[in-house]
Design an enzyme around this catalytic site. Structure first.
Site, mmCIF file in Angstrom:
data_model
loop_
_atom_site.group_PDB
_atom_site.id
_atom_site.type_symbol
_atom_site.label_atom_id
_atom_site.label_comp_id
_atom_site.label_asym_id
_atom_site.label_seq_id
_atom_site.Cartn_x
_atom_site.Cartn_y
_atom_site.Cartn_z
ATOM 1 N N LYS A 1 0.822 -1.218 0.000
ATOM 2 C CA LYS A 1 0.000 0.000 0.000
ATOM 3 C C LYS A 1 0.848 1.255 0.000
ATOM 4 C CE LYS A 1 -4.346 -1.561 1.894
ATOM 5 N NZ LYS A 1 -5.397 -1.326 2.886
ATOM 6 N N LYS B 1 -9.313 -11.375 -9.591
ATOM 7 C CA LYS B 1 -10.430 -11.544 -8.668
ATOM 8 C C LYS B 1 -11.329 -10.308 -8.658
ATOM 9 C CE LYS B 1 -8.683 -9.918 -4.241
ATOM 10 N NZ LYS B 1 -8.630 -10.120 -2.813
ATOM 11 N N LYS C 1 -12.837 -4.094 -5.658
ATOM 12 C CA LYS C 1 -13.544 -2.812 -5.568
ATOM 13 C C LYS C 1 -14.104 -2.338 -6.910
ATOM 14 C CE LYS C 1 -12.323 -2.018 -1.193
ATOM 15 N NZ LYS C 1 -12.948 -3.235 -0.669
HETATM 16 P P1 AMP Z 1 -11.409 -6.692 0.694
HETATM 17 O O1 AMP Z 1 -12.642 -6.087 0.125
HETATM 18 O O2 AMP Z 1 -10.389 -7.027 -0.343
HETATM 19 O O3 AMP Z 1 -10.865 -5.957 1.888
HETATM 20 O O4 AMP Z 1 -11.841 -8.133 1.255
HETATM 21 C C1 AMP Z 1 -12.735 -8.336 2.319
HETATM 22 C C2 AMP Z 1 -12.964 -9.829 2.477
HETATM 23 O O5 AMP Z 1 -13.611 -10.372 1.299
HETATM 24 C C3 AMP Z 1 -11.692 -10.649 2.663
HETATM 25 O O6 AMP Z 1 -11.941 -11.670 3.610
HETATM 26 C C4 AMP Z 1 -11.419 -11.260 1.306
HETATM 27 O O7 AMP Z 1 -10.773 -12.506 1.409
HETATM 28 C C5 AMP Z 1 -12.834 -11.430 0.730
HETATM 29 N N1 AMP Z 1 -12.815 -11.261 -0.732
HETATM 30 C C6 AMP Z 1 -12.511 -10.121 -1.407
HETATM 31 N N2 AMP Z 1 -12.608 -10.294 -2.748
HETATM 32 C C7 AMP Z 1 -12.977 -11.584 -2.959
HETATM 33 C C8 AMP Z 1 -13.243 -12.387 -4.121
HETATM 34 N N3 AMP Z 1 -13.180 -11.875 -5.356
HETATM 35 N N4 AMP Z 1 -13.606 -13.677 -3.954
HETATM 36 C C9 AMP Z 1 -13.692 -14.186 -2.706
HETATM 37 N N5 AMP Z 1 -13.461 -13.502 -1.563
HETATM 38 C C10 AMP Z 1 -13.098 -12.215 -1.667
#
Ligand code: AMP
Ligand code: TRP
Length: 329
Positions: A111, A192, A195
């Site tokens: 970051k 994946k 956002k």
């Molecule tokens: P983040 O929005 O990246 O902070 O992720 C928040 C939670 O959602 C974390 O536990 C990630 O592992 C899960 N997560 C985020 N993106 C994905 C995705 N595309 N598929 C599965 N799990 C996800």
């Protein structure tokens, strides 16, 4: 029963990847442990933020978690900043953590890369996270891969603290889902889903209305063949649709492949869209009810904060005694 704690940042909208990969697991885990879930608004401040947006997103995320099935009678759901004792514990842990080990944190390095300036809060992010976990005498921390290093640091800090000041803190462990469903972006199926600003059409939001979900799924990238089979290397788009279908319906890949054999991509997309609409409809309905009743939401969060605070204050009292802070008469 094991005490489970996890946190989620109120930054950006919640997409189907978050829901299937994290939120749904949190809901299921309520059957196996005593769960404490936290909307980590203080962590969301470690990068530049907008005050009004932070407040709105904290509310929205809390309502969404309740709508998804976090049960405030069985579990504790609260907003991190409502229990300020955790920031006091952060200070004490700051005096146990070393600059060297914080500098090695991958998330900080990633970051911070390319930024002209980085807040001290971003550097200290893992210590606040450790305080979250340790304040609540946590046994298990369900997290995604990217957060394992932070939970390992938390373990190291707890062990070091206990060695230095006597047995005070519960040493937690990370639990990572066995087969983490990695939902891919519908427009860029090799990466994946993340956002929505980066790929609004490729990201299905939990609060997207049915017609928007259908439009995004219909526009999903596939390939120039017609055969429906699961082959993430050669056919990432179709494979992602099949995977989405299985995680949304509970069918296996084999069952799904058979069900769609000989039918076109259009049929698969229509079925995936229906499955997602059905999956999200009850969550959206409960969300709308909470959004229309902010008093009730605030009450539920205040109740959660009171229960959380009782646990964290007791831990902090042990910590104060252990490190030699003079009790206030
Ligand atoms: P983040 O929005 O990246 O902070 O992720 C928040 C939670 O959602 C974390 O536990 C990630 O592992 C899960 N997560 C985020 N993106 C994905 C995705 N595309 N598929 C599965 N799990 C996800
Ligand atoms: N850092 C975590 C993330 O970005 C969120 C978080 C904050 C957390 N405190 C926590 C997760 C405590 C587990 C336990 O996803």
């Amino acid at each position: 029963m094991a005490r489970v704690f996890s946190g989620i940042k109120p930054s950006g909208e919640v997409h189907v990847g978050n829901y299937l990969g994290a939120v749904r697991r949190w809901v299921a885990q309520q059957d196996d442990g005593e769960c404490i879930y936290c909307v980590v608004d203080l962590h969301a401040m470690t990068v530049p933020h907008e005050p009004a947006a932070l407040r709105a997103e904290t509310r929205r995320l809390a309502a969404l978690l309740l709508a998804a099935g976090i049960d405030p009678d069985r579990s504790i759901l609260f907003v991190q900043s409502h229990v300020p004792v955790v920031t006091e514990l952060t200070w004490v842990l700051n005096c146990v953590a070393t600059v060297g080990e914080l500098r090695r944190m991958t998330q900080f390095k990633e970051k911070g890369r390319g930024q002209a300036s980085v807040s001290a809060g971003l550097f200290d992010y893992p210590v606040l996270m450790a305080a979250d976990i340790l304040a609540y005498d946590t046994d298990e921390v369900p997290v995604g891969e990217d957060q394992i290093q932070h939970v390992e640091l938390t373990r190291d800090l707890a062990l070091r603290f206990n060695r230095r000041f006597g047995d005070t803190l519960v040493v937690p462990r990370a639990t990572v889902p066995p087969v983490a469903a990695r939902v891919k972006d519908l427009q860029h199926p090799t990466r994946k889903m993340s956002k929505s600003e980066e790929s609004p059409q490729g990201t299905v939001l939990v609060l997207d209305p049915p017609e928007v979900i259908r439009r995004k799924v219909r526009a999903a990238v596939t390939d120039s063949e017609t055969e429906i089979r699961h082959d993430p290397e050669a056919k990432p788009g179709v494979s992602n649709l099949l995977e989405l279908y299985t995680v949304a319906t509970g069918a296996t890949i084999a069952e799904a492949t058979e069900a769609f054999a000989g039918r076109g991509y259009g049929a698969l997309k229509a079925a995936v869209a229906d499955a997602l609409v059905d999956l999200l409809a009850p969550v959206q309905a409960r969300y709308a009810a909470l959004r229309d009743d902010p008093e009730r939401l605030d009450d539920l969060l205040a109740h959660g904060a009171a229960k959380a605070e009782a646990i964290a204050s007791a831990t902090m009292q042990r910590v104060r005694d252990a490190v030699g802070l003079l009790p206030r008469r």
